[in-house]
Structure formats: structure tokens, C-alpha cells
Scaffold this motif. Structure first.
Motif, PDB file in Angstrom:
ATOM      1  N   THR A   1      52.507  55.640  17.069  1.00  0.00           N
ATOM      2  CA  THR A   1      53.136  56.729  17.805  1.00  0.00           C
ATOM      3  C   THR A   1      52.942  58.031  17.045  1.00  0.00           C
ATOM      4  O   THR A   1      53.208  58.099  15.844  1.00  0.00           O
ATOM      5  CB  THR A   1      54.629  56.449  18.000  1.00  0.00           C
ATOM      6  OG1 THR A   1      54.780  55.197  18.675  1.00  0.00           O
ATOM      7  CG2 THR A   1      55.277  57.543  18.832  1.00  0.00           C
TER       8      THR A   1
ATOM      9  N   ASP B   1      46.821  56.016  24.891  1.00  0.00           N
ATOM     10  CA  ASP B   1      47.533  56.511  26.062  1.00  0.00           C
ATOM     11  C   ASP B   1      48.028  57.896  25.684  1.00  0.00           C
ATOM     12  O   ASP B   1      49.064  58.036  25.024  1.00  0.00           O
ATOM     13  CB  ASP B   1      48.682  55.573  26.412  1.00  0.00           C
ATOM     14  CG  ASP B   1      49.401  55.984  27.691  1.00  0.00           C
ATOM     15  OD1 ASP B   1      49.335  57.167  28.077  1.00  0.00           O
ATOM     16  OD2 ASP B   1      50.029  55.108  28.300  1.00  0.00           O
TER      17      ASP B   1
ATOM     18  N   GLU C   1      51.566  58.938  26.580  1.00  0.00           N
ATOM     19  CA  GLU C   1      52.613  58.355  25.741  1.00  0.00           C
ATOM     20  C   GLU C   1      52.462  58.757  24.278  1.00  0.00           C
ATOM     21  O   GLU C   1      53.275  58.355  23.443  1.00  0.00           O
ATOM     22  CB  GLU C   1      52.564  56.824  25.845  1.00  0.00           C
ATOM     23  CG  GLU C   1      52.911  56.290  27.222  1.00  0.00           C
ATOM     24  CD  GLU C   1      54.360  56.548  27.588  1.00  0.00           C
ATOM     25  OE1 GLU C   1      55.222  56.517  26.686  1.00  0.00           O
ATOM     26  OE2 GLU C   1      54.613  56.798  28.785  1.00  0.00           O
TER      27      GLU C   1
ATOM     28  N   THR D   1      50.380  57.700  22.147  1.00  0.00           N
ATOM     29  CA  THR D   1      50.331  56.440  21.402  1.00  0.00           C
ATOM     30  C   THR D   1      48.920  55.886  21.413  1.00  0.00           C
ATOM     31  O   THR D   1      48.199  55.981  22.417  1.00  0.00           O
ATOM     32  CB  THR D   1      51.301  55.419  22.019  1.00  0.00           C
ATOM     33  OG1 THR D   1      52.627  55.974  22.000  1.00  0.00           O
ATOM     34  CG2 THR D   1      51.305  54.119  21.229  1.00  0.00           C
TER      35      THR D   1
END
Length: 123
Positions: free
Chosen positions: A22, A72, A75, A77
Motif C-alpha cells: 500500500t 491497482d 487503490e 496498491t
């Protein structure tokens, strides 16, 4: 930019695992990202990388066909999916980001590193 790897743990040989990276403090879509690992007593090696555009990836021969990196951007991430885990996959796994857009193969090509997540594969 800060990166946080998660998803590690104790797994059995032959299982599959997905690690998450992340990103905060920046948009992951503007960085190329890599996963690296460091096994006990060994140096750190890049095991997967993906260009900022997502259209180029790189894997060393040792993991090709078992590791898949994906991203992604919505996101913020980047993922590492590992199939058919082996004992030699035991390591601390890190994610890293580069301001330059290619799927780089060497750890010195990455500017930002997060804390790692431990993956331990048991027989």
C-alpha cells in the motif's frame, strides 16, 4: 512517498499467497514498483517489478511462472501473487518504488523502500 508491505505469514509448501503493498503520500500510478526479498544470510533480490504504466513487468528466472505482480492504481496498491510456494521462498519481502518508469531489475534503481513482511514456508 511511503510504502507498507503486508500479507506475510506462515504458510505450507505448495500453497499460494498474495502480498499487498500500500502506497501513501503519493500516487502509485506515477511510480514503477518492485517486490524484493531477503532470505536469511543472503542479499536482497528483486523478484518482480512493474512499470508505472503497468504494461511492462520483469521477473528473474528463479520465480518466473510462479510470481505475478499487478497494480491497482485506484487503490494505490501493488500486489504480489505467489503460487506453489517453496521452502526457498522463505524471506522478508519488501516493496519499493522508483521515480523512473521502467520495470527495473536491481534494488539500487529504487528510491523508496517500505518495511518488509515475513513469509515463512514450512514443509
Amino acid at each position: 512517498v511511503q510504502l507498507q508491505a503486508s500479507g506475510g505469514g506462515l504458510v505450507q509448501a505448495g500453497d499460494s499467497l498474495t502480498l499487498d503493498c500500500t502506497v501513501s503520500g503519493g500516487s502509485v500510478g506515477t511510480y514503477s514498483v518492485a517486490w524484493a526479498r531477503q532470505a536469511p544470510g543472503k542479499g536482497r533480490e528483486i523478484v518482480a517489478s512493474i512499470a508505472w504504466s503497468g504494461d511492462s513487468t520483469w521477473y528473474p528466472d528463479s520465480v518466473k511462472g510462479r510470481f505475478t505482480i499487478s497494480r491497482d492504481n485506484a487503490e494505490n496498491t501493488v500486489y504480489l501473487h505467489v503460487n506453489i510456494l517453496k521452502l526457498e521462498d522463505t524471506a522478508v519481502y519488501y516493496c519499493a518504488a522508483s521515480r523512473y518508469g521502467g520495470a527495473w531489475e536491481n534494488d539500487f534503481q529504487y528510491d523508496y523502500w517500505g518495511h518488509g513482511t515475513q513469509v515463512t514456508v514450512s514443509s
